[in-house]
Every structure is written in structure tokens, then in C-alpha cells.
Write a protein that holds these residues in place. Structure first.
Motif, mmCIF file in Angstrom:
data_model
loop_
_atom_site.group_PDB
_atom_site.id
_atom_site.type_symbol
_atom_site.label_atom_id
_atom_site.label_comp_id
_atom_site.label_asym_id
_atom_site.label_seq_id
_atom_site.Cartn_x
_atom_site.Cartn_y
_atom_site.Cartn_z
ATOM 1 N N GLY A 1 -32.861 51.825 -57.939
ATOM 2 C CA GLY A 1 -34.059 51.003 -58.122
ATOM 3 C C GLY A 1 -35.178 51.264 -57.146
ATOM 4 N N ILE A 2 -34.900 51.981 -56.068
ATOM 5 C CA ILE A 2 -35.968 52.256 -55.098
ATOM 6 C C ILE A 2 -36.829 53.448 -55.520
ATOM 7 C CG2 ILE A 2 -34.695 51.276 -53.164
ATOM 8 C CD1 ILE A 2 -34.178 54.219 -52.248
ATOM 9 N N PHE A 3 -36.402 54.184 -56.544
ATOM 10 C CA PHE A 3 -37.163 55.349 -56.987
ATOM 11 C C PHE A 3 -38.225 54.928 -58.005
ATOM 12 C CE2 PHE A 3 -33.168 57.159 -55.514
ATOM 13 C CZ PHE A 3 -33.651 58.137 -54.646
ATOM 14 N N PRO A 4 -39.474 55.326 -57.779
ATOM 15 C CA PRO A 4 -40.565 54.904 -58.666
ATOM 16 C C PRO A 4 -40.355 55.251 -60.134
ATOM 17 C CG PRO A 4 -41.457 55.815 -56.657
ATOM 18 C CD PRO A 4 -39.981 56.071 -56.622
ATOM 19 N N VAL A 5 -39.760 56.379 -60.421
ATOM 20 C CA VAL A 5 -39.550 56.747 -61.816
ATOM 21 C C VAL A 5 -38.534 55.823 -62.479
ATOM 22 C CG1 VAL A 5 -37.738 58.483 -61.472
ATOM 23 C CG2 VAL A 5 -39.380 58.744 -63.358
ATOM 24 N N VAL A 6 -37.654 55.217 -61.705
ATOM 25 C CA VAL A 6 -36.658 54.291 -62.230
ATOM 26 C C VAL A 6 -37.234 52.881 -62.334
ATOM 27 C CG1 VAL A 6 -34.397 53.224 -61.799
ATOM 28 C CG2 VAL A 6 -34.727 55.671 -61.388
ATOM 29 N N ASN A 7 -37.980 52.442 -61.302
ATOM 30 C CA ASN A 7 -38.492 51.065 -61.300
ATOM 31 C C ASN A 7 -39.823 50.915 -62.028
ATOM 32 O OD1 ASN A 7 -40.628 51.616 -59.418
ATOM 33 N ND2 ASN A 7 -39.249 51.258 -57.709
ATOM 34 N N GLY A 8 -40.335 51.998 -62.603
ATOM 35 C CA GLY A 8 -41.564 51.936 -63.389
ATOM 36 C C GLY A 8 -42.826 51.867 -62.551
ATOM 37 N N GLY A 9 -42.725 52.138 -61.270
ATOM 38 C CA GLY A 9 -43.881 52.017 -60.393
ATOM 39 C C GLY A 9 -44.645 53.294 -60.140
ATOM 40 N N ASP A 10 -44.246 54.387 -60.806
ATOM 41 C CA ASP A 10 -44.914 55.652 -60.534
ATOM 42 C C ASP A 10 -46.398 55.608 -60.886
ATOM 43 O OD1 ASP A 10 -43.977 55.448 -63.147
ATOM 44 O OD2 ASP A 10 -43.355 57.535 -63.295
ATOM 45 N N LEU A 11 -46.767 54.939 -61.958
ATOM 46 C CA LEU A 11 -48.175 54.845 -62.332
ATOM 47 C C LEU A 11 -48.954 53.983 -61.336
ATOM 48 C CD1 LEU A 11 -50.283 55.741 -64.353
ATOM 49 C CD2 LEU A 11 -49.662 53.783 -65.779
ATOM 50 N N ALA A 12 -48.339 52.919 -60.845
ATOM 51 C CA ALA A 12 -48.992 52.078 -59.842
ATOM 52 C C ALA A 12 -49.273 52.876 -58.568
ATOM 53 C CB ALA A 12 -48.141 50.848 -59.519
ATOM 54 N N ILE A 13 -48.325 53.705 -58.163
ATOM 55 C CA ILE A 13 -48.530 54.534 -56.971
ATOM 56 C C ILE A 13 -49.647 55.541 -57.216
ATOM 57 C CG2 ILE A 13 -47.479 56.299 -55.499
ATOM 58 C CD1 ILE A 13 -44.800 54.822 -55.924
ATOM 59 N N LEU A 14 -49.640 56.167 -58.370
ATOM 60 C CA LEU A 14 -50.680 57.146 -58.683
ATOM 61 C C LEU A 14 -52.055 56.490 -58.704
ATOM 62 C CD1 LEU A 14 -51.251 60.083 -59.373
ATOM 63 C CD2 LEU A 14 -50.870 59.520 -61.772
ATOM 64 N N PHE A 15 -52.195 55.346 -59.396
ATOM 65 C CA PHE A 15 -53.465 54.626 -59.390
ATOM 66 C C PHE A 15 -53.876 54.257 -57.967
ATOM 67 C CE2 PHE A 15 -53.053 53.195 -64.012
ATOM 68 C CZ PHE A 15 -54.202 53.855 -64.439
ATOM 69 N N CYS A 16 -52.931 53.793 -57.163
ATOM 70 C CA CYS A 16 -53.216 53.400 -55.791
ATOM 71 C C CYS A 16 -53.886 54.538 -55.022
ATOM 72 C CB CYS A 16 -51.927 52.966 -55.093
ATOM 73 S SG CYS A 16 -52.143 52.537 -53.351
ATOM 74 N N PHE A 17 -53.317 55.724 -55.094
ATOM 75 C CA PHE A 17 -53.844 56.832 -54.315
ATOM 76 C C PHE A 17 -55.104 57.444 -54.926
ATOM 77 C CE2 PHE A 17 -49.836 56.349 -52.201
ATOM 78 C CZ PHE A 17 -50.192 56.561 -50.876
ATOM 79 N N VAL A 18 -55.235 57.433 -56.241
ATOM 80 C CA VAL A 18 -56.477 57.913 -56.854
ATOM 81 C C VAL A 18 -57.627 56.966 -56.484
ATOM 82 C CG1 VAL A 18 -57.680 58.319 -59.039
ATOM 83 C CG2 VAL A 18 -55.364 59.189 -58.714
ATOM 84 N N PHE A 19 -57.384 55.661 -56.549
ATOM 85 C CA PHE A 19 -58.434 54.713 -56.151
ATOM 86 C C PHE A 19 -58.744 54.831 -54.658
ATOM 87 C CE2 PHE A 19 -57.205 52.049 -60.000
ATOM 88 C CZ PHE A 19 -58.328 52.450 -60.716
ATOM 89 N N LEU A 20 -57.744 55.057 -53.843
ATOM 90 C CA LEU A 20 -57.987 55.257 -52.419
ATOM 91 C C LEU A 20 -58.864 56.492 -52.206
ATOM 92 C CD1 LEU A 20 -57.375 54.052 -49.652
ATOM 93 C CD2 LEU A 20 -55.350 55.533 -49.552
ATOM 94 N N TYR A 21 -58.628 57.531 -52.972
ATOM 95 C CA TYR A 21 -59.475 58.737 -52.917
ATOM 96 C C TYR A 21 -60.915 58.400 -53.313
ATOM 97 C CZ TYR A 21 -61.468 63.245 -54.168
ATOM 98 O OH TYR A 21 -62.301 64.336 -54.283
#
Length: 141
Positions: free
Chosen positions: A101-121
Motif C-alpha cells: 500500500g505504500i507504493f503509489p501505483v498500488v494506492n492510486g496516488g501516482d497521478l496526485a504525485i505527478l500533478f503535485c510536481f508538475v504544478f510545483l514546476y
């Protein structure tokens, strides 16, 4: 001054990345606010003063601001924070203790992480070309 074709086109690609990111992000808000496009992710009635309600407002109107390129840096900074909170509170938080469950691809959070860093950019790089914000400031595109 740009030294290669890639350097010359970078602001255009930044603008295209900003527009596409904003459009994709808006879909998440529109699902929460208006159940459109319908995918069943948020089946209950809309309630403004909930995490989903506040997220829906930020995603819809923040995404629109990103698409238009207005107030890009501060809006992107807020949206980056929203996605960090979404990842740690919703995706990771509800999956700790589950197998893998700590892996983003398993917990469904990979898109949230990607959005987070693109917006930070975007909060650092600005809107690039095709933005109303830079036109209003007199910079043109």
C-alpha cells in the motif's frame, strides 16, 4: 537567448504542457462538482465543506486558471500543495498497512504525485506561451 531549436520552442511546449495539465485537472473537479464526466468516483451528493467539495472547487477553478494562464504561479503553488495533501491523506493514508500500500501505483496516488510536481514546476517556471496572464502584463506571446 535560445541557442538551439529546442531552447527556442521550450516556452511553447511549457504553454502546451500547462494547458493540457489544466484541462486534465479540471476533469477531476467537474466530476466532483457536477458528476461530469460520470465515472462513479464520487457517487454521493456534492457537499462544499468536505475534502472532496473543497478539492472539487480547487480542481475546477484552479484548473481553469491554469488553462488560461492567469495567476499561474500562485495558483500552481496552491494546487501543488493540494495534491501533496491528497496523496498523503487520501492515497497513502488509507492504504498504510495494506500489502504494498505504500507504493503509489498500488494506492492510486501516482497521478496526485505527478500533478503535485508538475504544478510545483509551473509555480517556478511560470505559464510559458499562450497565457492570458502574460498578455495582460504586456509581455505578449
Amino acid at each position: 537567448m535560445p541557442t538551439t531549436d529546442a531552447d527556442r520552442y521550450a516556452p511553447y511546449m511549457l504553454g502546451i504542457l500547462r494547458i493540457m495539465t489544466g484541462l486534465l485537472y479540471m476533469q477531476h473537479g467537474l466530476q466532483k462538482l457536477f458528476k461530469f464526466p460520470g465515472a462513479g468516483h464520487h457517487p454521493g451528493p456534492f457537499e462544499l465543506f468536505t475534502l472532496a467539495g473543497i478539492g472539487g472547487v480547487l480542481e475546477t477553478f484552479g484548473g481553469l486558471a491554469i488553462v488560461l494562464g492567469v495567476f499561474t504561479r500562485p495558483v500552481a503553488f496552491v494546487l501543488s500543495g493540494q495534491m501533496a495533501v491528497a496523496y498523503f491523506l487520501i492515497h497513502l493514508g488509507s492504504n498504510v498497512g495494506k500489502p504494498m500500500g505504500i507504493f503509489p501505483v498500488v494506492n492510486g496516488g501516482d497521478l496526485a504525485i505527478l500533478f503535485c510536481f508538475v504544478f510545483l514546476y509551473f509555480s517556478v517556471a511560470g505559464p510559458g506561451h499562450f497565457s492570458l496572464g502574460s498578455r495582460a502584463a504586456g509581455h505578449g506571446n
